[in-house]
Design a protein around this motif. Structure first.
Motif, PDB file in Angstrom:
ATOM      1  N   ASP A   1       0.824  -1.212   0.000  1.00 27.08           N
ATOM      2  CA  ASP A   1       0.000   0.000   0.000  1.00 27.08           C
ATOM      3  C   ASP A   1       0.856   1.259   0.000  1.00 27.08           C
ATOM      4  OD1 ASP A   1      -2.336  -1.480  -0.020  1.00 27.08           O
ATOM      5  OD2 ASP A   1      -2.801  -1.145   2.107  1.00 27.08           O
ATOM      6  N   GLN A   2       2.041   1.154   0.609  1.00 27.46           N
ATOM      7  CA  GLN A   2       2.962   2.297   0.666  1.00 27.46           C
ATOM      8  C   GLN A   2       4.027   2.224  -0.428  1.00 27.46           C
ATOM      9  OE1 GLN A   2       4.572   2.928   4.593  1.00 27.46           O
ATOM     10  NE2 GLN A   2       2.560   2.924   5.550  1.00 27.46           N
ATOM     11  N   ASN A   3       3.842   1.288  -1.358  1.00 27.69           N
ATOM     12  CA  ASN A   3       4.761   1.098  -2.482  1.00 27.69           C
ATOM     13  C   ASN A   3       6.194   0.804  -2.013  1.00 27.69           C
ATOM     14  OD1 ASN A   3       4.994   0.837  -5.275  1.00 27.69           O
ATOM     15  ND2 ASN A   3       5.887   2.869  -5.461  1.00 27.69           N
ATOM     16  N   ARG A   4       6.309   0.090  -0.907  1.00 28.38           N
ATOM     17  CA  ARG A   4       7.615  -0.272  -0.358  1.00 28.38           C
ATOM     18  C   ARG A   4       7.978  -1.678  -0.836  1.00 28.38           C
ATOM     19  NH1 ARG A   4       7.497   1.540   5.917  1.00 28.38           N
ATOM     20  NH2 ARG A   4       9.520   0.484   5.857  1.00 28.38           N
ATOM     21  N   ILE A   5       8.136  -1.799  -2.137  1.00 31.02           N
ATOM     22  CA  ILE A   5       8.357  -3.090  -2.780  1.00 31.02           C
ATOM     23  C   ILE A   5       9.675  -3.725  -2.328  1.00 31.02           C
ATOM     24  CG2 ILE A   5       8.507  -4.287  -5.005  1.00 31.02           C
ATOM     25  CD1 ILE A   5       5.767  -2.829  -4.321  1.00 31.02           C
ATOM     26  N   GLU A   6      10.730  -2.933  -2.277  1.00 27.50           N
ATOM     27  CA  GLU A   6      12.030  -3.479  -1.863  1.00 27.50           C
ATOM     28  C   GLU A   6      11.987  -3.973  -0.423  1.00 27.50           C
ATOM     29  OE1 GLU A   6      14.627  -4.198  -3.847  1.00 27.50           O
ATOM     30  OE2 GLU A   6      13.299  -3.529  -5.452  1.00 27.50           O
ATOM     31  N   ASP A   7      11.281  -3.251   0.440  1.00 26.50           N
ATOM     32  CA  ASP A   7      11.131  -3.702   1.825  1.00 26.50           C
ATOM     33  C   ASP A   7      10.368  -5.022   1.875  1.00 26.50           C
ATOM     34  OD1 ASP A   7      12.529  -1.648   3.125  1.00 26.50           O
ATOM     35  OD2 ASP A   7      10.749  -0.379   3.243  1.00 26.50           O
ATOM     36  N   ALA A   8       9.347  -5.166   1.050  1.00 27.97           N
ATOM     37  CA  ALA A   8       8.575  -6.410   1.015  1.00 27.97           C
ATOM     38  C   ALA A   8       9.450  -7.567   0.549  1.00 27.97           C
ATOM     39  CB  ALA A   8       7.359  -6.258   0.106  1.00 27.97           C
TER      40      ALA A   8
END
Length: 52
Positions: free
Chosen positions: A25-32
């Motif tokens: 939702d926060q566009n934190r793809i690398e964190d995911a």
């Protein structure tokens, strides 16, 4: 005893799913991506989001 373990496992899966949703939702793809591979990082992010 198996019922208790099943509930704990399901809760853990639900928490990971909730973490992934919040990250996406926060566009934190690398964190995911990193959280999916690194348990310590996943725990850190769960604390950040108040997921326990």
């Amino acid at each position: 005893m198996c019922d208790v373990l099943d509930k704990v496992e399901n809760r853990g899966e639900s928490n990971v799913a909730l973490l992934m949703k919040k990250l996406f939702d926060q566009n934190r793809i690398e964190d995911a991506k990193k959280a999916s591979e690194n348990e310590e990082y996943r725990i850190k992010l769960m604390k950040e989001f108040g997921i326990n």
